[in-house]
Scaffold this active site. Sequence first.
Site, short mmCIF file in Angstrom:
data_model
loop_
_atom_site.label_atom_id
_atom_site.label_comp_id
_atom_site.label_asym_id
_atom_site.label_seq_id
_atom_site.Cartn_x
_atom_site.Cartn_y
_atom_site.Cartn_z
N ASP A 82 0.84 -1.21 0.00
CA ASP A 82 0.00 0.00 0.00
C ASP A 82 0.88 1.26 0.00
O ASP A 82 1.90 1.31 0.70
CB ASP A 82 -0.86 -0.06 1.29
CG ASP A 82 -2.01 0.90 1.29
OD1 ASP A 82 -2.52 1.23 0.21
OD2 ASP A 82 -2.42 1.32 2.40
N HIS A 83 0.48 2.27 -0.77
CA HIS A 83 1.13 3.60 -0.73
C HIS A 83 2.65 3.56 -0.75
O HIS A 83 3.31 4.02 0.19
CB HIS A 83 0.70 4.38 0.52
CG HIS A 83 -0.71 4.87 0.46
ND1 HIS A 83 -1.13 5.86 -0.38
CD2 HIS A 83 -1.81 4.48 1.16
CE1 HIS A 83 -2.42 6.07 -0.20
NE2 HIS A 83 -2.86 5.24 0.72
N GLY A 181 -7.09 8.54 8.30
CA GLY A 181 -7.12 8.86 9.72
C GLY A 181 -8.51 9.16 10.23
O GLY A 181 -9.50 8.79 9.61
N GLY A 209 -9.09 5.80 2.73
CA GLY A 209 -9.57 6.59 3.87
C GLY A 209 -11.00 6.26 4.25
O GLY A 209 -11.77 7.16 4.59
N ASN A 230 -10.56 0.73 1.35
CA ASN A 230 -9.39 0.61 2.23
C ASN A 230 -9.70 1.03 3.66
O ASN A 230 -10.17 2.14 3.89
CB ASN A 230 -8.27 1.53 1.73
CG ASN A 230 -7.57 0.99 0.52
OD1 ASN A 230 -8.06 0.07 -0.14
ND2 ASN A 230 -6.42 1.54 0.21
P1 13P Z 1 -8.01 4.88 6.88
O1 13P Z 1 -6.80 4.82 7.79
O2 13P Z 1 -8.63 6.21 6.93
O3 13P Z 1 -8.91 3.76 7.10
O4 13P Z 1 -7.43 4.75 5.38
C1 13P Z 1 -6.96 3.52 4.94
C2 13P Z 1 -6.22 3.63 3.65
O5 13P Z 1 -6.57 4.37 2.77
C3 13P Z 1 -5.05 2.76 3.48
O6 13P Z 1 -4.43 2.96 2.25
ZN ZN Z 2 -4.68 5.00 1.53
#
Ligand code: 13P
Ligand code: ZN
Length: 284
Positions: A82-83, A181, A209, A230
Amino acid sequence: MDIVSNKELLLDAKKNQYAVPAFNVHNLETIQAVIEGAWEMKSPVIIATTPGTVNYAGLEYLVAILKAGAKKYKISIALHLDHCTDIDFLKNCIKGGYKSVMIDSSMEDFDTNINNTKIMVDFAHKLGVSVESELGHIWGQEEEIVINKRDALLTDPIMALEFVKKTGVDSLAVAIGTAHGIYKLEPKLDFDRLIKMNKIIDVPLVLHGASGISEENIKKAIQYGICKVNIATEIKIQFAEAIKKYFKENPDADDPRNYLSPAKEIAKNVVKEKINICGSRNRI
Ligand code: 13P
Ligand code: ZN
């Protein structure tokens, strides 16, 4: 069964109008919570790890644990990076056994984002690995966004179409108003923008998010084209709260099996609740 790529999971989700939830994990207990929760619900699931988690837990450990989980439970499990902004890191995870990765060059200019994504797509596709990329900005929790500036940060549908065509990416993370978050107030999501993108873009769209987004809005987002949802923060908070509660009630506790078990159960409940919302139950 071996671990699978996101691509095969998300194409089925797109075809049948549900979403596959992706849960960020950090340790053995959160991995077990996700896999056991998904197995009890008979749901496909994506286990997501950030580069920070790969560094913390170790690439070989994560791949081995996921392979063991996929073999033990008869559900489709994807392991997803991820990311990640670092191309060498991405390639290393693929070489180490990841079947799915997200290159995040969303903070770069449009052309650089396209170039970096294309480099990853060319590398990954040769090895049967799927690639997610992000266009637009899914901002962090602390940033204060004034409403007229917000639009500039959301994904532009025409640019998104060009991006997908030029990169050959397998799925696209779109910014429609969510943030990573905790939210002080639930954000207003730009569903019109999502509907437009879903009409012209044929790859599955991804919602980041999603912690703190209401059931109603997640369901709407899925109805309008989101195929991957996610979730990280909600599990993290509930896991930590359960451990804090345990130590409050048992201040002398010292056995990790005792203080981590309730946390794992609570995380599993979050997983099952999100599976229900995503509509991925009984989709294996
Ligand atoms: P949250 O932490 O807001 O659930 O977001 C998760 C996310 O986008 C992980 O890539
Ligand atoms: Zn994310």
